[in-house]
Scaffold this motif. Sequence first.
Motif, short mmCIF file in Angstrom:
data_model
loop_
_atom_site.label_atom_id
_atom_site.label_comp_id
_atom_site.label_asym_id
_atom_site.label_seq_id
_atom_site.Cartn_x
_atom_site.Cartn_y
_atom_site.Cartn_z
N CYS A 1 0.90 -1.19 -0.26
CA CYS A 1 0.13 0.00 -0.09
C CYS A 1 0.83 1.31 0.04
CB CYS A 1 -1.10 -0.13 1.25
SG CYS A 1 -2.05 1.26 1.22
N PRO A 2 0.73 1.83 -1.04
CA PRO A 2 1.54 3.26 -1.26
C PRO A 2 1.09 4.39 -0.14
CG PRO A 2 -0.06 3.47 -2.97
CD PRO A 2 -0.48 2.20 -1.95
N VAL A 3 -0.11 4.19 0.40
CA VAL A 3 -0.31 5.25 1.45
C VAL A 3 -0.77 4.63 3.01
CG1 VAL A 3 -1.48 6.72 -0.43
CG2 VAL A 3 -2.82 5.05 0.80
N GLY A 4 -1.37 5.40 3.65
CA GLY A 4 -1.60 4.75 5.08
C GLY A 4 -2.91 4.11 5.04
N ALA A 5 -3.51 3.53 4.01
CA ALA A 5 -5.07 2.89 4.26
C ALA A 5 -4.80 1.37 4.71
CB ALA A 5 -5.38 2.71 2.80
N LEU A 6 -3.67 0.90 4.35
CA LEU A 6 -3.51 -0.47 5.18
C LEU A 6 -2.17 -0.40 5.74
CD1 LEU A 6 -4.03 -2.69 1.97
CD2 LEU A 6 -5.75 -2.02 3.92
N THR A 7 -2.05 -0.64 7.32
CA THR A 7 -1.07 -0.47 8.10
C THR A 7 -0.90 -1.62 9.00
OG1 THR A 7 -2.32 1.26 9.52
CG2 THR A 7 -0.75 2.02 7.98
N ASN A 8 0.21 -1.62 9.83
CA ASN A 8 0.57 -2.85 10.75
C ASN A 8 -0.44 -2.57 11.83
OD1 ASN A 8 1.74 -4.19 12.81
ND2 ASN A 8 3.74 -4.03 11.62
N LYS A 9 -1.23 -3.58 12.32
CA LYS A 9 -2.27 -3.27 13.21
C LYS A 9 -1.72 -3.53 14.55
CE LYS A 9 -7.15 -4.26 13.76
NZ LYS A 9 -8.04 -5.15 13.31
N PRO A 10 -0.75 -4.66 14.82
CA PRO A 10 -0.21 -4.61 16.25
C PRO A 10 0.71 -3.55 16.56
CG PRO A 10 0.03 -7.08 14.93
CD PRO A 10 -0.32 -5.74 13.85
N ALA A 11 1.42 -2.92 15.59
CA ALA A 11 2.18 -1.92 15.97
C ALA A 11 1.61 -0.61 15.89
CB ALA A 11 3.58 -1.92 14.97
N ALA A 12 0.39 -0.53 15.56
CA ALA A 12 -0.20 0.82 15.23
C ALA A 12 -0.10 1.80 16.37
CB ALA A 12 -2.00 0.57 14.97
N GLY A 13 0.32 3.05 15.84
CA GLY A 13 0.49 4.21 16.88
C GLY A 13 1.73 3.84 17.74
N THR A 14 2.55 2.98 17.54
CA THR A 14 3.78 2.99 18.51
C THR A 14 4.83 3.52 18.13
OG1 THR A 14 4.38 0.75 17.76
CG2 THR A 14 2.82 0.71 19.47
N TYR A 15 5.12 4.00 16.95
CA TYR A 15 6.34 4.45 16.25
C TYR A 15 6.22 5.54 15.37
CZ TYR A 15 5.16 1.82 12.09
OH TYR A 15 4.49 1.39 10.95
N ARG A 16 7.22 6.26 14.85
CA ARG A 16 7.06 7.14 13.79
C ARG A 16 8.61 6.48 12.87
NH1 ARG A 16 3.63 10.80 12.55
NH2 ARG A 16 2.85 8.99 11.93
N PRO A 17 8.52 6.67 11.61
CA PRO A 17 9.37 5.72 10.92
C PRO A 17 10.90 6.27 11.12
CG PRO A 17 7.76 6.17 9.56
CD PRO A 17 7.22 6.73 10.87
N TRP A 18 10.88 7.73 11.43
CA TRP A 18 12.57 8.13 11.65
C TRP A 18 12.82 7.81 12.88
CZ3 TRP A 18 7.79 11.02 10.61
CH2 TRP A 18 7.25 11.52 11.80
N GLU A 19 12.29 7.42 13.86
CA GLU A 19 12.75 7.24 15.11
C GLU A 19 13.22 5.75 15.24
OE1 GLU A 19 9.20 8.90 18.00
OE2 GLU A 19 9.28 6.79 17.67
N LEU A 20 13.19 4.90 14.09
CA LEU A 20 13.87 3.37 14.05
C LEU A 20 15.11 3.41 13.61
CD1 LEU A 20 10.32 2.02 12.50
CD2 LEU A 20 10.91 2.26 15.08
N ARG A 21 15.62 2.44 14.37
CA ARG A 21 16.97 2.09 13.82
C ARG A 21 16.86 0.59 13.26
NH1 ARG A 21 21.57 -0.61 16.21
NH2 ARG A 21 20.31 -1.26 18.13
N LYS A 22 17.34 0.47 11.93
CA LYS A 22 17.29 -0.58 11.08
C LYS A 22 18.43 -1.65 11.08
CE LYS A 22 14.17 1.78 7.87
NZ LYS A 22 13.10 0.83 8.10
N THR A 23 18.11 -2.86 11.34
CA THR A 23 19.07 -3.92 11.48
C THR A 23 18.82 -5.02 10.45
OG1 THR A 23 19.22 -3.29 13.88
CG2 THR A 23 20.48 -5.24 12.94
N ILE A 24 19.99 -5.29 9.79
CA ILE A 24 19.59 -6.32 8.56
C ILE A 24 19.63 -7.78 9.47
CG2 ILE A 24 20.65 -7.64 6.65
CD1 ILE A 24 21.77 -4.92 6.04
N SER A 25 18.85 -8.64 9.19
CA SER A 25 18.71 -9.85 9.69
C SER A 25 18.03 -10.94 8.61
CB SER A 25 17.99 -9.64 10.97
OG SER A 25 17.99 -10.97 11.87
#
Lengths: 163, 687
Positions: free
Chosen positions: B196-220
């Motif tokens: 989904c290119p917009v916010g119509a379908l989003t992650n339900k369990p993680a809803a409202g818990t983060y902003r993308p720019w706060e996240l640190r990404k780790t390859i796994s």
Amino acid sequence: MTFQFTPENMKEAKAIIAKYPKGRQLSALIPLLDLAQRQNGNWLSEEAMNYAADMLQVPRIRAYEAATFYTMFNLKPVGKHLLQVCTSIPCGMCGAAQVLKTCKDRLGINAGETTKDGLFSIVEVECLGACIHAPVVAINDDYNEKLSSKKMTAIIDKLEKEC
Amino acid sequence: MTKLVIDNQEIEVEEGTSILQACEQLGIKIPRFCYHDKLSVAGNCRMCLVEVENMAKPVASCVQPCSEGMVVHTNTSNVKNARDSVMELLLINHPLDCPVCDQGGECDLQDYAYEYRNKGSRYNFAKRQMPNKDLGPLIKTDMNRCIACTRCIRFMDEICGVPSLGGLYRGEKLDIGTYVSKVLTSELSGNLIDVCPVGALTNKPAAGTYRPWELRKTISVDVFDAVGSNICIDTRDNEIIRVTPIRNDGVNEEWISDKARFAIDGLKKNRIDAPYVDKVQADWSEAFNQISEKLGKTSPERIAVIAGNMVDCESMFAMKMLMSAMKCCNLDCCQDGSVYDISARNNYIFNAGIAGIDEADAIILIGTNPRKEAPVLNARIRKRLLKGDCSIALIGEEADLGYPYTHLGNTPQAITSLMGVEGDFAYILSRVDKPMFILGAGVMARDDGAAVHQNAKILAHRYGAVRTDWNGFNVLQNVSSRVGGLDIGFVPPEGTGYGVHGVYEGKADVLWLVGADELDFDRIRKANPNVFIIYQGHIGSAGAENADVVMPAAAYTEKDAIYVNTEGRPQTAFQAVFPPGMAKPDWSIIREFSELYGCKLPFDSLAELRALMFSQVPVFIIEEHTHQEIMTSYSSYLNDSTMSNAPFKPAIDNFYMTDTISRNSDTMKKCTEQILGLSSKTYSEGA
């Protein structure tokens, strides 16, 4: 409530499906939905849509998509006589608004509603393709052309008497 | 080849390439919403408009194929104006809720809105209101934000093979939904969030818990199945927020399974954070002392070690070194009791490679349900089928795989009958160039597993699937530690040792479990009531409950580790968060214990351990990996190759709960209950 084609309709359905090559059954969906609507008292129940989709072995959602897209498919029960009043520009210029008002006043319902006795429903539709004889009201499959308030009342009276 | 000019640059492209793809080859960015390179082309968002000389109107570059001598402009004021208008149209009904939208910060619409039509709206009327849908426990919907790109409809249709989404009604009222309210039943539905290119379908369990720019990404690497999907673990502080896929066309393309994405909340509770001795919290030295005391009193042939389904290669390698120092050879990495011939690697890996599925022209599944055992790989099979000229057959329990197949039977007898020339499918097989046989790992856990394996191999040879340029005999593993364990040789040597079967016969007095929970502990205790169980793992489940000494270990998100996927591809996962409490990576527990026990293992760091491992197991050297293993030896290691008549049973019963982490996850519990309609209690107990 289950839906099933009558033997005659089944024969017709098979003839429709046979028109399309194998693997293109989806093409037969709209004619089958139409057939199902006619058999089901001029509306498509969920069962009827499922039945048509299952018959063609296509996903059921494809039937819902087609049925909701075309306004000619009724998704709720409608009256025995479905008054489809054209309100597009040519009809509108020739007095469609007056005709529509007559229907509403005569039957005491609004567009999109059905009378309590289940005899009449009114819907506003887009161009019916008979602008030369505007204004037009299609009642089920029959076109009533060059209408006025008076003519419209007479038609409704006649239909009421017949029932 | 077609020659054309794009923005004054000449380019030659293959026939049938769209203008958008040609632009991508030149590195010219074309904005798009509905176009997705893994899905069919719809051409309905109109954002990718470009100007072509001698064409009256701007054209949608995603649907327009390149033609000879075409002159394309992508940066004229006409193009800018056209895209501005499209953007204005798309934004008419789009709510201005970016500050509260989970997609905010990584939203295509938001990004393009900065570039195009960034002057506010001229629309002064009420916006369209759409009711939200209940699509199950994984996907949160906000239909007001939908721009009707139909990517989700195409994804469910084409990739998942579960066509439950559709575009209902028309025009402004167009509504993406299921019509009859129901949950999405695909194992890949979580990918809708990325699609989904917009916010119509989003992650339900993680809803409202983060902003993308706060996240640190780790390859796994995903360890919930043996595909080894490449994942990115997004963390904030020491908390895992979400898991997203990383594109790797050789493995998982752009998809991951719902378990890989959503089971992470299972790592947040019931964790073992300290050693326990006799169910009493202790410290490391107490636990080590208890173990060394017990091991010292036990003869090596009465000691057994079993590795679990998510154990990394380094830990198994270190464990094997420790055990060989102790002269114990009772090792097993197959909890389900399967026995492999490890003399040749091609006996247990997916020889053709996952990408090899794209080349196969007939696929025979034997005793496997890839939709549950490896959903991402199953999507690849479906993709191959949709491309055309491919037949698929199944020998095994009939199930909805998301694509049509020929069912050849449910017993090993179907393999025998396929050997003959009679029958439709035998005819197809004898005519195709690259047949592919996929043997499920569940088959190997049967009593006649080796015989079925042997016969499937004979079948593959019979139809020319094994030759110098193509190896179509594949084993589809369903746990992530298996191939690595077999490569290391974490199995009992024939004749001298015993594995899981010996443990069930009561041969072991000390049983050391490295993350092994899927065992029948009642049976073990019954066979030998005095068995002393040591468990190292990360979640309090069956293993820890039955253990005399429990040691806290790091989960896959909490350590650097190498995992080998079903095609034998070694991949490195990196540490995303710190392990809780006193927990440590398994290899370091083993290393520390070895020093205390007086047989110090010759490495002091993970790098040294890896160097040692690479020298002994060279297939783990990541740079040198090639997935194409050609079968050269054809050992007939079996004297008895009689297959029984017993029908094949599915290896996985409930996709959402297969291991300690997913059984511990609330999201997976909800999936079990709401999607499968099962009681999650049946599964949460463990095997």
